[in-house]
Design a protein around this motif. Structure first.
Motif, PDB file in Angstrom:
ATOM      1  N   ALA A  91       0.857  -1.182   0.000  1.00 34.32           N
ATOM      2  CA  ALA A  91       0.000   0.000   0.000  1.00 34.32           C
ATOM      3  C   ALA A  91       0.892   1.231   0.000  1.00 34.32           C
ATOM      4  O   ALA A  91       1.981   1.220   0.572  1.00 34.32           O
ATOM      5  N   GLU A  92       0.436   2.281  -0.640  1.00 31.83           N
ATOM      6  CA  GLU A  92       1.211   3.506  -0.707  1.00 31.83           C
ATOM      7  C   GLU A  92       0.268   4.680  -0.494  1.00 31.83           C
ATOM      8  O   GLU A  92      -0.885   4.659  -0.908  1.00 31.83           O
ATOM      9  N   ARG A  93       0.789   5.733   0.142  1.00 33.12           N
ATOM     10  CA  ARG A  93      -0.021   6.906   0.443  1.00 33.12           C
ATOM     11  C   ARG A  93       0.881   8.127   0.551  1.00 33.12           C
ATOM     12  O   ARG A  93       2.009   8.031   1.028  1.00 33.12           O
ATOM     13  N   ILE A  94       0.359   9.262   0.131  1.00 30.87           N
ATOM     14  CA  ILE A  94       1.065  10.529   0.295  1.00 30.87           C
ATOM     15  C   ILE A  94       0.392  11.276   1.433  1.00 30.87           C
ATOM     16  O   ILE A  94      -0.839  11.403   1.464  1.00 30.87           O
ATOM     17  N   VAL A  95       1.206  11.724   2.396  1.00 31.60           N
ATOM     18  CA  VAL A  95       0.676  12.470   3.536  1.00 31.60           C
ATOM     19  C   VAL A  95       1.339  13.850   3.583  1.00 31.60           C
ATOM     20  O   VAL A  95       2.500  13.998   3.222  1.00 31.60           O
ATOM     21  N   ALA A  96       0.562  14.827   4.010  1.00 29.51           N
ATOM     22  CA  ALA A  96       1.071  16.190   4.173  1.00 29.51           C
ATOM     23  C   ALA A  96       1.408  16.404   5.642  1.00 29.51           C
ATOM     24  O   ALA A  96       0.599  16.110   6.525  1.00 29.51           O
TER      25      ALA A  96
ATOM     26  N   VAL B  27      10.615  12.903   0.440  1.00 33.50           N
ATOM     27  CA  VAL B  27      10.059  14.143   0.973  1.00 33.50           C
ATOM     28  C   VAL B  27       9.877  15.067  -0.233  1.00 33.50           C
ATOM     29  O   VAL B  27      10.730  15.100  -1.130  1.00 33.50           O
ATOM     30  N   ARG B  28       8.765  15.782  -0.246  1.00 30.04           N
ATOM     31  CA  ARG B  28       8.449  16.639  -1.387  1.00 30.04           C
ATOM     32  C   ARG B  28       7.926  17.978  -0.888  1.00 30.04           C
ATOM     33  O   ARG B  28       7.178  18.026   0.091  1.00 30.04           O
ATOM     34  N   ILE B  29       8.350  19.033  -1.554  1.00 29.24           N
ATOM     35  CA  ILE B  29       7.831  20.368  -1.227  1.00 29.24           C
ATOM     36  C   ILE B  29       7.404  21.056  -2.517  1.00 29.24           C
ATOM     37  O   ILE B  29       7.806  20.651  -3.619  1.00 29.24           O
ATOM     38  N   GLU B  30       6.609  22.097  -2.371  1.00 27.28           N
ATOM     39  CA  GLU B  30       6.267  22.941  -3.511  1.00 27.28           C
ATOM     40  C   GLU B  30       6.990  24.265  -3.323  1.00 27.28           C
ATOM     41  O   GLU B  30       6.633  25.063  -2.459  1.00 27.28           O
ATOM     42  N   HIS B  31       8.021  24.464  -4.125  1.00 27.24           N
ATOM     43  CA  HIS B  31       8.848  25.664  -4.047  1.00 27.24           C
ATOM     44  C   HIS B  31       8.237  26.753  -4.929  1.00 27.24           C
ATOM     45  O   HIS B  31       7.777  26.459  -6.042  1.00 27.24           O
ATOM     46  N   PRO B  32       8.232  28.011  -4.462  1.00 29.16           N
ATOM     47  CA  PRO B  32       7.605  29.079  -5.241  1.00 29.16           C
ATOM     48  C   PRO B  32       8.295  29.373  -6.580  1.00 29.16           C
ATOM     49  O   PRO B  32       7.666  29.875  -7.502  1.00 29.16           O
ATOM     50  N   VAL B  33       9.560  29.023  -6.716  1.00 31.51           N
ATOM     51  CA  VAL B  33      10.282  29.273  -7.963  1.00 31.51           C
ATOM     52  C   VAL B  33      10.476  27.989  -8.767  1.00 31.51           C
ATOM     53  O   VAL B  33      10.207  27.933  -9.959  1.00 31.51           O
TER      54      VAL B  33
ATOM     55  N   GLU C  89       8.733  26.550   5.412  1.00 27.68           N
ATOM     56  CA  GLU C  89       8.320  26.750   6.805  1.00 27.68           C
ATOM     57  C   GLU C  89       7.734  25.485   7.433  1.00 27.68           C
ATOM     58  O   GLU C  89       6.790  25.532   8.212  1.00 27.68           O
ATOM     59  N   GLY C  90       8.314  24.335   7.070  1.00 26.17           N
ATOM     60  CA  GLY C  90       7.946  23.073   7.689  1.00 26.17           C
ATOM     61  C   GLY C  90       6.913  22.250   6.947  1.00 26.17           C
ATOM     62  O   GLY C  90       6.663  21.095   7.280  1.00 26.17           O
ATOM     63  N   VAL C  91       6.273  22.812   5.930  1.00 28.21           N
ATOM     64  CA  VAL C  91       5.254  22.084   5.168  1.00 28.21           C
ATOM     65  C   VAL C  91       5.942  21.159   4.171  1.00 28.21           C
ATOM     66  O   VAL C  91       6.820  21.585   3.417  1.00 28.21           O
TER      67      VAL C  91
END
Length: 177
Positions: A75-80, A105-111, A147-149
């Motif tokens: 099983a696989e899942r993405i958690v925030a 680990v994944r982030i959404e970078h503004p650039v 900022e930790g997200v």
């Protein structure tokens, strides 16, 4: 070691693939270089060529691993998640102690948009080695850019284990909802 033959080109890449498929633990570039009697930089080039051909090799903090695609029964899942850097150890140990593989680990970078880094830890030893490498290199956690997200791709033997992990993250105050 002097009686080892230096592997050349395609023969070396086939052997690297064989070594990675045969090992259950990651192999570092230095280990592969020693086995093939070439430099680590040659191995980096070989890994790049193999990846370009679609070979499922992932670079982790512990070394290179061959990804067995047949693991689709897991099983696989993405958690925030949201927490400061000093709680990363608590988060990782909480997950691996429940039998969860923390893939990335994944982030959404503004650039740069989505940035993903492989973690691939599934037990305390691997998690502690990952954290030690972060400390030794004085590297920043990706989540420090947001900022930790951050997101994690989690894998476990079944959905019930992932449900338990998600509940534990919620209880610890790490789950972003």
């Amino acid at each position: 070691m002097k009686d080892k033959k230096k592997l050349i080109g395609e023969e070396r890449r086939k052997q690297i693939l064989h070594w990675l498929q045969s090992e259950e633990t990651p192999l570092t570039g230095n280990e592969l270089a020693e086995r093939a009697q070439v430099s680590r930089q040659v191995i980096v080039g070989d890994i790049t060529l193999l990846k370009a051909r679609g070979v499922p090799i992932m670079a982790t903090s512990q070394g290179y691993v061959y990804l067995n695609i047949q693991e689709d029964t897991d099983a696989e899942r993405i958690v925030a998640c949201l927490h400061p850097p000093d709680q990363t150890k608590e988060e990782l140990l909480l997950l691996v102690d429940l039998g969860v593989l923390v893939k990335d680990v994944r982030i959404e970078h503004p650039v740069y948009g989505d940035l993903t880094a492989s973690i691939m830890v599934s037990n305390r030893k691997e998690a502690l080695q990952f954290l030690e490498k972060i400390n030794e290199t004085k590297a920043a956690y990706l989540s420090e850019l947001t900022e930790g997200v951050h997101l994690h791709t989690l894998s476990a033997k079944d959905s019930a284990t992932l449900d338990e992990a998600e509940q534990a993250l919620r209880h610890a105050g790490f789950l972003l909802e």
